[in-house]
Scaffold this active site. Sequence first.
Site: not given
Length: 389
Positions: A114, A131, A138, A142, A145, A367
Amino acid sequence: MTVTLDLARPRADVPAADARTNLAGLSREALRAVLAGSGVAAPEKARMRAGQLWRWIHHYGATSFEPMSDIAKEARAALAERFVVERPQIVERQVSKDGTRKWLIRFAPGIEAETVFIPEVAASRGQGALCVSSQVGCTLNCTFCHTGTQPLVRNLTAAEIVAQVQVARDDLGEWPSPREDRKLSNVVFMGMGEPLYNLDNVAEAIDILADNEGIGISRRRITVSTSGVVPEIKSLGERTQAMLAISLHATSDLLRDELVPINRRYPIAELMAAIRSYPGLSNAKRVTFEYVMLKGVNDSPADAKALVRLISGIPAKINLIPFNPWPGSPYECSDRRAIEAFAEIVNRAGYAAPIRRPRGRDILAACGQLKSESEKLRASARRKPTAEA
Ligand code: SAH
Ligand code: SF4
């Protein structure tokens, strides 16, 4: 007997629909080399041809050879036989009620990520940040997230990172590349993935994006955010001269170990030392600390004071990010009052501490909300089609 098919790669026994090389995201050097090696341009002409193509692709946003009027018709036809200038497929496009746009882009079968465009609210002349994602999924997780819940599928190539800017530019109607008053004025590596685990491709993409005869986004307007891959921080600065952002989120190792698990490998003291020696750091080129506001976890006045002590002497600003929830997320966002009190303490210590306005929450574009359905194929499914006993 089981037969496993690799969906992510073309099958060897079926000719690829289009085996032509895509020139759209190649670096200048790669473009030259591909042309020189193809026989389409004589070696002594390859450099000039690459320069022409470069301007058409990166300044004018061309997606075919047809409009390239300074290249002879026969030469264009010869190019089109061997090459394409193409965008990846846009699987989904969403526009938030606040103007934020999000694209889900398919780079290859099963490889989707995205990209989000965030127009500045106060800007009178356009302006906004794109962004971009650097990885699909990933490797880190975290706890706050959404991307962290998606295992790494693969790194994006430099061309795939550049393609995100090209797709956004197409949609914003921003070709040829304007010199000023741009809508897409900044690029932030704050989408999916950890950019410092893909530094070669990120650095190459930045070289392409910053090239003055192309898209020409100043390196000062390109920010790379990292969760703290300490050994790569200096190299990032040396290779890209980009602005640095650090996802800090906690000031003690005890808490940061939990929130940002890479901290167990590179604890806060090592991270701060790497930041202090980031090449080019100055009052005119500050590091941004990102700090997600988690209710009852890291948002007390004592936390704010500890933050100020920790960053003392570093030219910095602090972005306070209200936590953006996602399906199943284990935290709540801090109360507005707590965030304001926190900002006040940091401000009084002399640091800008803007509270980020959540953008695009309604389309899960804020975010930490990004995620795609791409899944890493199991090793068995990645092998070439085989028949197993
Ligand atoms: N992997 C890199 C860049 C992508 S994340 C990094 O971690 O820095 C971009 C920013 O969004 C990071 O600061 C990240 O910590 C923050 N973030 C992640 N999840 C969030 C959430 N749910 N709400 C608010 N911010 C979040
Ligand atoms: Fe990965 Fe960054 Fe999300 Fe952490 S915050 S899981 S490093 S994308």
